[in-house]
Design a protein around this motif. Sequence first.
Motif, PDB file in Angstrom:
ATOM      1  N   ALA A   1      18.681   6.911   0.259  1.00  8.97           N
ATOM      2  CA  ALA A   1      17.337   6.704  -0.295  1.00  8.97           C
ATOM      3  C   ALA A   1      16.281   6.982   0.780  1.00  8.97           C
ATOM      4  CB  ALA A   1      17.193   5.287  -0.828  1.00  8.97           C
ATOM      5  N   ASP A   2      15.076   7.273   0.352  1.00  6.35           N
ATOM      6  CA  ASP A   2      13.970   7.570   1.254  1.00  6.35           C
ATOM      7  C   ASP A   2      13.336   6.253   1.728  1.00  6.35           C
ATOM      8  OD1 ASP A   2      11.625   8.301   2.521  1.00  6.35           O
ATOM      9  OD2 ASP A   2      11.154   9.913   1.108  1.00  6.35           O
ATOM     10  N   CYS A   3      13.615   5.883   2.964  1.00  7.27           N
ATOM     11  CA  CYS A   3      13.096   4.618   3.504  1.00  7.27           C
ATOM     12  C   CYS A   3      11.571   4.586   3.532  1.00  7.27           C
ATOM     13  CB  CYS A   3      13.644   4.381   4.907  1.00  7.27           C
ATOM     14  SG  CYS A   3      15.416   4.048   4.978  1.00  7.27           S
ATOM     15  N   HIS A   4      10.971   5.721   3.888  1.00  7.85           N
ATOM     16  CA  HIS A   4       9.509   5.783   3.971  1.00  7.85           C
ATOM     17  C   HIS A   4       8.884   5.548   2.597  1.00  7.85           C
ATOM     18  CE1 HIS A   4       9.410   7.127   8.126  1.00  7.85           C
ATOM     19  NE2 HIS A   4      10.354   8.022   7.844  1.00  7.85           N
ATOM     20  N   ALA A   5       9.456   6.161   1.561  1.00  9.03           N
ATOM     21  CA  ALA A   5       8.904   6.010   0.219  1.00  9.03           C
ATOM     22  C   ALA A   5       9.006   4.567  -0.256  1.00  9.03           C
ATOM     23  CB  ALA A   5       9.635   6.938  -0.755  1.00  9.03           C
ATOM     24  N   VAL A   6      10.136   3.904   0.059  1.00  7.67           N
ATOM     25  CA  VAL A   6      10.304   2.503  -0.337  1.00  7.67           C
ATOM     26  C   VAL A   6       9.299   1.618   0.400  1.00  7.67           C
ATOM     27  CG1 VAL A   6      11.867   0.522  -0.272  1.00  7.67           C
ATOM     28  CG2 VAL A   6      12.733   2.766  -0.957  1.00  7.67           C
ATOM     29  N   ARG A   7       9.103   1.878   1.695  1.00  4.63           N
ATOM     30  CA  ARG A   7       8.132   1.085   2.455  1.00  4.63           C
ATOM     31  C   ARG A   7       6.728   1.222   1.867  1.00  4.63           C
ATOM     32  NH1 ARG A   7       4.686   2.755   6.005  1.00  4.63           N
ATOM     33  NH2 ARG A   7       5.806   4.679   6.500  1.00  4.63           N
ATOM     34  N   ILE A   8       6.341   2.447   1.562  1.00  6.61           N
ATOM     35  CA  ILE A   8       5.005   2.680   0.994  1.00  6.61           C
ATOM     36  C   ILE A   8       4.866   1.983  -0.351  1.00  6.61           C
ATOM     37  CG2 ILE A   8       3.492   4.465   0.040  1.00  6.61           C
ATOM     38  CD1 ILE A   8       4.609   6.343   2.239  1.00  6.61           C
ATOM     39  N   ALA A   9       5.922   2.035  -1.162  1.00  7.46           N
ATOM     40  CA  ALA A   9       5.881   1.372  -2.470  1.00  7.46           C
ATOM     41  C   ALA A   9       5.747  -0.138  -2.306  1.00  7.46           C
ATOM     42  CB  ALA A   9       7.138   1.713  -3.271  1.00  7.46           C
ATOM     43  N   ALA A  10       6.469  -0.715  -1.332  1.00  5.94           N
ATOM     44  CA  ALA A  10       6.388  -2.160  -1.091  1.00  5.94           C
ATOM     45  C   ALA A  10       5.012  -2.558  -0.579  1.00  5.94           C
ATOM     46  CB  ALA A  10       7.470  -2.580  -0.099  1.00  5.94           C
ATOM     47  N   GLU A  11       4.452  -1.745   0.331  1.00  4.79           N
ATOM     48  CA  GLU A  11       3.105  -2.030   0.834  1.00  4.79           C
ATOM     49  C   GLU A  11       2.077  -1.983  -0.288  1.00  4.79           C
ATOM     50  OE1 GLU A  11       2.489   0.853   3.854  1.00  4.79           O
ATOM     51  OE2 GLU A  11       3.429  -0.349   5.439  1.00  4.79           O
ATOM     52  N   ARG A  12       2.200  -0.977  -1.148  1.00  4.28           N
ATOM     53  CA  ARG A  12       1.264  -0.847  -2.264  1.00  4.28           C
ATOM     54  C   ARG A  12       1.393  -2.040  -3.216  1.00  4.28           C
ATOM     55  NH1 ARG A  12       2.780   3.846  -4.010  1.00  4.28           N
ATOM     56  NH2 ARG A  12       1.331   4.979  -2.674  1.00  4.28           N
ATOM     57  N   LEU A  13       2.628  -2.478  -3.453  1.00  2.97           N
ATOM     58  CA  LEU A  13       2.876  -3.623  -4.341  1.00  2.97           C
ATOM     59  C   LEU A  13       2.147  -4.875  -3.850  1.00  2.97           C
ATOM     60  CD1 LEU A  13       4.538  -5.210  -6.563  1.00  2.97           C
ATOM     61  CD2 LEU A  13       6.274  -5.526  -4.785  1.00  2.97           C
ATOM     62  N   VAL A  14       2.371  -5.240  -2.575  1.00  2.00           N
ATOM     63  CA  VAL A  14       1.788  -6.490  -2.074  1.00  2.00           C
ATOM     64  C   VAL A  14       0.282  -6.363  -1.862  1.00  2.00           C
ATOM     65  CG1 VAL A  14       3.968  -7.223  -1.057  1.00  2.00           C
ATOM     66  CG2 VAL A  14       2.329  -5.947   0.348  1.00  2.00           C
ATOM     67  N   HIS A  15      -0.194  -5.155  -1.585  1.00  6.02           N
ATOM     68  CA  HIS A  15      -1.641  -4.957  -1.419  1.00  6.02           C
ATOM     69  C   HIS A  15      -2.364  -5.046  -2.753  1.00  6.02           C
ATOM     70  CE1 HIS A  15      -5.377  -2.579  -1.253  1.00  6.02           C
ATOM     71  NE2 HIS A  15      -5.499  -3.088  -0.038  1.00  6.02           N
ATOM     72  N   ASP A  16      -1.867  -4.330  -3.748  1.00  9.97           N
ATOM     73  CA  ASP A  16      -2.566  -4.250  -5.032  1.00  9.97           C
ATOM     74  C   ASP A  16      -2.464  -5.546  -5.827  1.00  9.97           C
ATOM     75  OD1 ASP A  16      -3.106  -1.688  -4.295  1.00  9.97           O
ATOM     76  OD2 ASP A  16      -1.729  -0.728  -5.713  1.00  9.97           O
ATOM     77  N   GLN A  17      -1.317  -6.220  -5.776  1.00 11.54           N
ATOM     78  CA  GLN A  17      -1.119  -7.409  -6.608  1.00 11.54           C
ATOM     79  C   GLN A  17      -1.453  -8.716  -5.891  1.00 11.54           C
ATOM     80  OE1 GLN A  17       2.458  -7.642  -8.967  1.00 11.54           O
ATOM     81  NE2 GLN A  17       2.648  -5.418  -9.134  1.00 11.54           N
ATOM     82  N   TYR A  18      -1.389  -8.719  -4.549  1.00 13.10           N
ATOM     83  CA  TYR A  18      -1.581  -9.984  -3.828  1.00 13.10           C
ATOM     84  C   TYR A  18      -2.640  -9.896  -2.723  1.00 13.10           C
ATOM     85  CZ  TYR A  18       2.739 -11.123  -6.233  1.00 13.10           C
ATOM     86  OH  TYR A  18       3.696 -11.333  -7.201  1.00 13.10           O
ATOM     87  N   GLY A  19      -3.183  -8.708  -2.491  1.00 13.81           N
ATOM     88  CA  GLY A  19      -4.235  -8.574  -1.490  1.00 13.81           C
ATOM     89  C   GLY A  19      -3.759  -8.689  -0.056  1.00 13.81           C
ATOM     90  N   ILE A  20      -2.471  -8.501   0.203  1.00 13.53           N
ATOM     91  CA  ILE A  20      -1.938  -8.573   1.566  1.00 13.53           C
ATOM     92  C   ILE A  20      -2.116  -7.201   2.222  1.00 13.53           C
ATOM     93  CG2 ILE A  20       0.084  -9.028   2.999  1.00 13.53           C
ATOM     94  CD1 ILE A  20       1.187 -10.754   0.741  1.00 13.53           C
TER      95      ILE A  20
END
Length: 321
Positions: free
Chosen positions: A264-283
């Motif tokens: 799996a693409d580690c970079h893509a997963v990291r970006i997806a996780a960052e986007r998740l916590v930023h957009d939904q929780y403001g982290i």
Amino acid sequence: MSDHGHGHGHGHGVSGEADRRYLTGALALIVGFMAIEVVIGFIAQSLALISDAGHMLTDAIAIVFALIAMRISARPPQGGFTYGLKRAEIISAQINGITLLLLSAYFIVEGVRRIIEPPEVEGLYVVVTGLAGIAINLAATWLMSKANRSSLNVEGAYQHVLNDLFAFIATTIAGAIVWLTGWGRADALAALVVAALMLKAGWGLVRDSGRVFMEAAPVGMNPTEIGTKAAALDSVVEVHDLHIWEVTSGYAAMSAHILVEPGADCHAVRIAAERLVHDQYGIEHTTLQVDHAPEALLTVGAHCPDPHGPSHKPGADGTTA
């Protein structure tokens, strides 16, 4: 393969100069009126007025602490202080909360004593001073309400001034009762009302700043929920060592170890996780280590021998395994 993602963002410095102007204006109003109130309080023999003056002194101290903390916390990270001195604001909030609790204890004891043995109170002095105090505190409260109250530091100073406004309202009512009826115990009862308000505000500040010192997750953020949602992202096998805390009020940070499927693409997963916590929780500040899952995890279901906290894995129902 390990990928570390860092998102940075903290907005306290954006309106820092404006916040300092608002707080300085409120400080000037409070200090000027406090000196007058102390003199009139002793002349009128009014505990309510003296308690208000005492509260105004702590208002002034709270604002001074807030201003100092704002300047200290704005300093850039250096040496061993890798986050800078941002928690100076939380120390200020804790001091403000503790002083409110101590004052409330004193005025409760003194108020009860004066209910038992009420002194002679000059009600007219109390009414006139109380009305002036309401006007001064309305102006100070308005100024401070325009500052960034998402900061516990500013909120602590604001709570001091807001409670003083309520105190002056109670004092004015008590003064009117004493003036019109001669019932001196009304002054002591007003002091007890003020003490109750101080107790409530002080406990809130000590509790909230204590959460920051203990590195608890920000109020409203559920680490289990966040871990579950991160584990449900495409290609994720497990999320563990998940930590969420506040560097200072309004500045949430997160770190986690994410294991993904081989290939799996580690970079893509990291970006997806960052986007998740930023957009939904403001982290906005994240440190994510993303690795390919070892074969042992895929077959045995265990990775770290001593993980910090629960592991989150994708399940058929979307819940934590």
